[in-house]
Design an enzyme around this catalytic site. Structure first.
Site, mmCIF file in Angstrom:
data_model
loop_
_atom_site.group_PDB
_atom_site.id
_atom_site.type_symbol
_atom_site.label_atom_id
_atom_site.label_comp_id
_atom_site.label_asym_id
_atom_site.label_seq_id
_atom_site.Cartn_x
_atom_site.Cartn_y
_atom_site.Cartn_z
ATOM 1 N N HIS A 146 -54.821 -4.256 -4.117
ATOM 2 C CA HIS A 146 -53.583 -4.309 -3.168
ATOM 3 C C HIS A 146 -53.144 -5.849 -3.216
ATOM 4 O O HIS A 146 -53.716 -6.731 -2.267
ATOM 5 C CB HIS A 146 -54.009 -3.743 -1.840
ATOM 6 C CG HIS A 146 -54.097 -2.199 -1.776
ATOM 7 N ND1 HIS A 146 -53.435 -1.556 -1.281
ATOM 8 C CD2 HIS A 146 -55.111 -1.663 -1.795
ATOM 9 C CE1 HIS A 146 -53.634 -0.205 -1.193
ATOM 10 N NE2 HIS A 146 -54.992 -0.115 -1.663
ATOM 11 N N ALA A 172 -53.097 7.014 -3.037
ATOM 12 C CA ALA A 172 -54.293 7.553 -4.177
ATOM 13 C C ALA A 172 -54.828 8.782 -3.035
ATOM 14 O O ALA A 172 -55.172 8.224 -1.916
ATOM 15 C CB ALA A 172 -55.064 6.743 -4.606
ATOM 16 N N TYR A 216 -59.258 0.931 8.257
ATOM 17 C CA TYR A 216 -60.712 0.415 7.891
ATOM 18 C C TYR A 216 -60.956 -0.764 7.664
ATOM 19 O O TYR A 216 -61.955 -1.249 7.658
ATOM 20 C CB TYR A 216 -60.999 1.366 7.045
ATOM 21 C CG TYR A 216 -60.741 1.520 5.538
ATOM 22 C CD1 TYR A 216 -60.833 0.009 4.834
ATOM 23 C CD2 TYR A 216 -59.902 2.332 5.005
ATOM 24 C CE1 TYR A 216 -60.428 -0.039 3.648
ATOM 25 C CE2 TYR A 216 -59.035 1.994 3.655
ATOM 26 C CZ TYR A 216 -59.357 0.758 3.170
ATOM 27 O OH TYR A 216 -58.924 0.599 1.893
ATOM 28 N N GLU A 217 -59.939 -1.937 7.611
ATOM 29 C CA GLU A 217 -60.016 -3.270 7.340
ATOM 30 C C GLU A 217 -60.176 -3.660 8.666
ATOM 31 O O GLU A 217 -60.346 -4.830 8.675
ATOM 32 C CB GLU A 217 -58.876 -3.816 6.610
ATOM 33 C CG GLU A 217 -58.690 -3.350 5.373
ATOM 34 C CD GLU A 217 -57.480 -3.663 4.578
ATOM 35 O OE1 GLU A 217 -57.328 -4.869 4.214
ATOM 36 O OE2 GLU A 217 -56.470 -2.806 4.323
ATOM 37 N N MET A 264 -56.712 7.653 3.130
ATOM 38 C CA MET A 264 -57.152 6.836 4.142
ATOM 39 C C MET A 264 -56.124 5.945 4.604
ATOM 40 O O MET A 264 -56.145 4.645 5.207
ATOM 41 C CB MET A 264 -58.371 5.818 3.649
ATOM 42 C CG MET A 264 -59.611 6.640 3.235
ATOM 43 S SD MET A 264 -60.890 5.333 2.706
ATOM 44 C CE MET A 264 -61.620 6.384 1.707
ATOM 45 N N SER A 265 -54.754 6.440 4.351
ATOM 46 C CA SER A 265 -53.626 5.542 4.628
ATOM 47 C C SER A 265 -52.407 6.577 5.066
ATOM 48 O O SER A 265 -52.796 7.687 5.508
ATOM 49 C CB SER A 265 -53.187 4.716 3.420
ATOM 50 O OG SER A 265 -52.731 5.755 2.275
ATOM 51 N N HIS A 291 -54.982 -1.400 5.753
ATOM 52 C CA HIS A 291 -55.413 0.109 6.453
ATOM 53 C C HIS A 291 -56.319 -0.028 7.675
ATOM 54 O O HIS A 291 -56.618 -1.092 7.934
ATOM 55 C CB HIS A 291 -56.780 0.603 5.370
ATOM 56 C CG HIS A 291 -56.146 0.737 3.712
ATOM 57 N ND1 HIS A 291 -55.851 -0.360 3.258
ATOM 58 C CD2 HIS A 291 -55.571 1.809 3.108
ATOM 59 C CE1 HIS A 291 -55.381 0.061 1.735
ATOM 60 N NE2 HIS A 291 -54.857 1.365 2.117
ATOM 61 N N SER A 300 -52.447 1.962 -4.045
ATOM 62 C CA SER A 300 -53.386 1.583 -5.256
ATOM 63 C C SER A 300 -52.980 1.697 -6.426
ATOM 64 O O SER A 300 -52.538 2.706 -7.032
ATOM 65 C CB SER A 300 -54.774 2.638 -4.872
ATOM 66 O OG SER A 300 -55.134 2.354 -3.819
ATOM 67 N N HIS A 327 -64.408 3.520 -5.869
ATOM 68 C CA HIS A 327 -63.094 2.945 -5.979
ATOM 69 C C HIS A 327 -62.663 2.580 -7.628
ATOM 70 O O HIS A 327 -61.596 2.678 -7.691
ATOM 71 C CB HIS A 327 -63.382 1.641 -5.243
ATOM 72 C CG HIS A 327 -61.931 0.935 -4.845
ATOM 73 N ND1 HIS A 327 -60.946 1.600 -4.591
ATOM 74 C CD2 HIS A 327 -61.794 -0.293 -5.239
ATOM 75 C CE1 HIS A 327 -59.749 0.654 -4.157
ATOM 76 N NE2 HIS A 327 -60.258 -0.595 -4.587
ATOM 77 N N ASN A 368 -58.777 11.689 -7.969
ATOM 78 C CA ASN A 368 -60.286 12.378 -7.986
ATOM 79 C C ASN A 368 -60.027 13.747 -7.057
ATOM 80 O O ASN A 368 -59.194 13.996 -6.493
ATOM 81 C CB ASN A 368 -61.219 11.481 -7.399
ATOM 82 C CG ASN A 368 -60.994 11.011 -6.094
ATOM 83 O OD1 ASN A 368 -60.155 10.218 -5.654
ATOM 84 N ND2 ASN A 368 -61.715 11.729 -5.101
HETATM 85 N N1 HPA Z 1 -60.961 10.364 -0.138
HETATM 86 C C1 HPA Z 1 -60.318 9.678 0.613
HETATM 87 N N2 HPA Z 1 -59.226 8.753 0.217
HETATM 88 C C2 HPA Z 1 -59.312 8.776 -1.083
HETATM 89 C C3 HPA Z 1 -59.806 9.540 -2.042
HETATM 90 C C4 HPA Z 1 -60.881 10.389 -1.391
HETATM 91 O O1 HPA Z 1 -61.452 11.337 -2.258
HETATM 92 N N3 HPA Z 1 -59.448 9.179 -3.131
HETATM 93 C C5 HPA Z 1 -58.562 8.212 -3.052
HETATM 94 N N4 HPA Z 1 -58.525 7.790 -1.817
#
Ligand code: HPA
Length: 268
Positions: free
Chosen positions: A57, A109, A81-82, A207-208, A79, A26, A243, A231
């Site tokens: 992406h 990220a 989740y896609e 998530m990756s 990913h 990201s 996001h 974050n």
């Molecule tokens: N959780 C999961 N995936 C993420 C996060 C998060 O807080 N921030 C960026 N990708």
């Protein structure tokens, strides 16, 4: 394996042999455009390469040079989740390994869990928790490519981590270190899940990455992983997660992240 060979055959004349593979997560995709002599191959032109559907992406395999090294970079990833299988998620990394890469630099990220982390930090991944419930090594194993039962004692190369830390220090910032937990997503975690992850030893969550690292280690690549802490994870952050905020922070840190990557490539 046939799929990999077909994909390689379709692009090898354009890529040539490469030394280092990168997965640009990201907000980092633009880095590929800074490679000398950058040439992009859209994923759609690569047989069997799954397409990314997430905003932020792009879907290109980019080749070029940096610091005298031949680089191939995934500008955007897919990913789980896609709706992709674990195998599909790892396809790009396997393809880059097939093109001759001996090192993988993987970026993402992530949400910060450890109290040592704040939004905007960069973190070298020292180890991972694969909590996706699956593995990119499930299924038939080709012993030519890698072992059935892979040793993951040292998944992330300590020497590369030290190199990256030294580069960061020389550039005037601290590269944090921590354990990355990879989850299915796509929802961000609940605060209870974040507390659980902290108890399990995770410093950051995303998530990756974990399935890509499994595939890379399986094929014998050395791996450096760097997370942008975009974050603080749910329950630790002030407001709800979005996001857009993740992308905003990733964008704010982008130039520092890019300098780190360039410094690491020079130092390798
Ligand atoms: N959780 C999961 N995936 C993420 C996060 C998060 O807080 N921030 C960026 N990708």
């Amino acid at each position: 394996m046939e799929a990999l060979d077909q994909a390689k055959e379709a692009i090898a004349v354009r890529t040539g042999k490469v030394d280092i593979a990168m997965v640009l997560g990201s907000g980092l995709g633009e880095y590929a455009d800074s490679l000398e002599g950058a040439r992009a191959i859209p994923y759609g032109e690569i047989p069997h390469m799954p397409l990314s559907s997430v905003s932020g992406h792009a879907g290109n395999l980019v080749t070029g040079q940096k610091a005298g090294k031949r680089i191939v970079a995934m500008q955007g990833r897919v990913h789980l989740y896609e709706g992709n299988s674990a195998d599909e998620v790892a396809f790009g990394v396997r393809l880059m390994a097939t093109l001759g890469a001996e090192t993988l630099i993987v970026t993402n990220a992530a949400g910060g869990i450890s109290p040592e982390l704040e939004a905007g930090d960069l973190m070298a991944i020292t180890d991972q928790l694969n909590l996706t419930g699956t593995s990119s090594l499930v299924g038939e194993n080709d012993e030519q490519r890698g072992p059935r039962f892979l040793d993951m004692t040292v998944a992330f190369d300590p020497q590369l981590i030290n190199t990256a830390s030294g580069v960061a220090a020389a550039q005037g910032f601290e590269l944090k270190r921590g354990v990355y937990a990879g989850l299915l997503g796509p929802a961000y975690e609940t605060p209870a899940e974040v507390r659980m992850l902290g108890t399990l030893g995770a410093d950051a969550v995303g998530m990756s990455t974990v399935l890509e690292v499994l595939a890379a280690r399986h094929m014998g690549l050395r791996v450096l992983g760097v997370s942008c802490i975009s974050n603080l994870a749910a329950g630790l952050s002030k407001g709800p997660l979005s996001h857009e905020d993740v992308q905003e922070t990733a964008g704010r840190v982008q130039s520092r992240f890019e300098s780190l990557l360039s410094g690491v490539l020079e130092a390798m």
